[in-house]
Design a protein around this motif. Structure first.
Motif, PDB file in Angstrom:
ATOM      1  N   PRO A 104       0.843  -1.200   0.000  1.00  0.00           N
ATOM      2  CA  PRO A 104       0.000   0.000   0.000  1.00  0.00           C
ATOM      3  C   PRO A 104       0.874   1.245   0.000  1.00  0.00           C
ATOM      4  CG  PRO A 104       0.007  -1.036   2.172  1.00  0.00           C
ATOM      5  CD  PRO A 104       0.758  -1.950   1.261  1.00  0.00           C
ATOM      6  N   ILE A 123       1.259   5.600   0.322  1.00  0.00           N
ATOM      7  CA  ILE A 123       0.665   6.741   1.004  1.00  0.00           C
ATOM      8  C   ILE A 123       0.055   7.671  -0.038  1.00  0.00           C
ATOM      9  CG2 ILE A 123       1.168   8.764   2.424  1.00  0.00           C
ATOM     10  CD1 ILE A 123       3.532   7.082   3.630  1.00  0.00           C
ATOM     11  N   GLY A 153      -3.815   4.955   3.540  1.00  0.00           N
ATOM     12  CA  GLY A 153      -2.793   5.742   4.228  1.00  0.00           C
ATOM     13  C   GLY A 153      -2.792   7.148   3.652  1.00  0.00           C
ATOM     14  N   PRO A 194       5.696   6.925  -2.771  1.00  0.00           N
ATOM     15  CA  PRO A 194       6.729   6.347  -1.908  1.00  0.00           C
ATOM     16  C   PRO A 194       8.004   7.171  -2.075  1.00  0.00           C
ATOM     17  CG  PRO A 194       6.600   5.075  -3.927  1.00  0.00           C
ATOM     18  CD  PRO A 194       5.574   6.194  -4.046  1.00  0.00           C
TER      19      PRO A 194
END
Ligand code: TXA
Ligand code: MG
Length: 329
Positions: A67, A69, A124, A147
């Motif tokens: 996953p 952000i 997130g 990321p």
């Protein structure tokens, strides 16, 4: 890289109106743009377009889908993508914009794609405080998955040149905003059900978070089959050189990384010496951490030996990253 694996021209964009407009245009068009945040440079893609998100994994050579952000421009935008309980709301109000990521249940109005969430029913979210990141996110007007802008397993970038060293020819553009301020990634806290967990130590200290919620944070679940951050893999943030922690003295030819004013024995024999913070300031140390590891790695020494760093405040995030840099690979 494009879909056929060939090299593309990476545009270096200036931190002005024209650069921001171009960066936003590329992101909305499904391209990859690296941009500065207050923590580290992020590798951004429109989180609502799965094809754009997939390019992140290709460019980073990240082995599996974790996953990501989703970065948004404001607290109110974040509230439209996730379901915030009392604790999450308090943390958002205390630390956003800033180096905190909150993992919360996904809201019905969330536009972050399944791929960016790795198929989870949580998301997130982070509202960065860096002014350029903020302006870029406002211009894109979509959540941006990002990321750290390094190839998988390498040291996170805190300057535009670090990003280009890893990703030149693989991404469409980089927005150059100079050096980042915090130097370690955001703290990740999950607020799912009534448990509040520290998933990754980072730029907001545990002490500050516990002060706001009025109780202790729970530990992250043991990494079994649950999705974990790449930053939580045992070996990560790895320089080429071996990393030796808690050095009380230095061996001939080692590169030395110091903290504070003590000069351990053998310093005169070190191949290279840097100090994260001569005054013993952990915020300054965090800001210098990744670039210092890069510089000492570039010295060609076989081993980087690092003195002990206190485990309080930002020291927790620093020691977390150093532990991963030192792990078996
Ligand atoms: O400072 C930062 O956080 C940087 C800058 C660019 O913002 N970004 C960053 O992203 O470090 P990344 O992709 O390395 O961290 C993503 C991690 C995941 O691996 C995971 O641990 C956590 O965030 N995460 C995101 N969504 C999650 C979810 N739904 N459930 C659990 N963890 C999640
Ligand atoms: Mg990373």
């Amino acid at each position: 890289m494009n879909d056929h694996g060939s090299i593309i021209q990476t545009e270096r964009l200036r931190a002005d109106e024209a650069g921001l407009a171009r960066a936003a245009e590329i992101l909305r068009g499904g391209g990859l743009v690296a941009f500065p945040t207050e923590t580290v440079y992020g590798l951004g893609a429109d989180a609502s377009q799965p094809a754009a998100v997939a390019k992140i994994y290709a460019a980073k050579e990240r082995p599996r889908f974790n996953p990501l952000i989703a970065h948004v421009d404001s607290v109110s935008t974040a509230f439209s993508h996730g379901i915030f309980n009392d604790t999450a709301r308090r943390l958002a109000e205390a630390f956003w914009p800033g180096p905190l990521t909150l993992v919360v249940p996904v809201a019905p109005t969330c536009t972050v794609s399944d791929l960016a969430r790795a198929g989870l029913d949580s998301v997130g979210l982070r509202v960065p405080s860096h002014p350029l990141a903020h302006r870029l996110l406002a211009a894109v007007a979509r959540p941006v998955a990002a990321p750290s802008a390094n190839r998988s397993g390498r040291i996170s970038p805190t300057a535009a040149d670090h990003v280009l060293g890893d990703l030149n020819g693989r991404i469409d553009a980089i927005l150059d905003g100079g050096d980042t301020q915090v130097g370690v990634e955001s703290t990740i806290v999950s607020c799912l059900g009534d448990v509040t967990r520290l998933l990754r130590p980072g730029g907001v200290t545990r002490e500050a978070i516990e002060g706001v919620i009025g109780r202790k944070l729970e530990a992250a679940p043991e990494s079994g089959d649950s999705p974990v951050a790449p930053g939580m893999l045992a070996s990560h943030y790895a320089p080429r050189a071996r990393v030796r922690l808690n050095a009380g003295e230095f061996l001939p030819g080692e590169a030395a990384l110091l903290f504070g004013s003590d000069g351990p024995r053998g310093l005169e024999r070190a191949a290279a010496v840097l100090n994260l913070s001569e005054s013993g300031d952990l915020a300054e140390a965090a800001a210098h951490l990744f670039s210092s590891l890069r510089q000492l790695d570039a010295s060609g020494a076989q081993t980087i030996a690092i003195v002990p760093i206190p485990e309080t405040g930002l020291g927790e995030a620093i020691n977390d990253r150093l532990g991963r840099a030192a792990a078996e690979r």
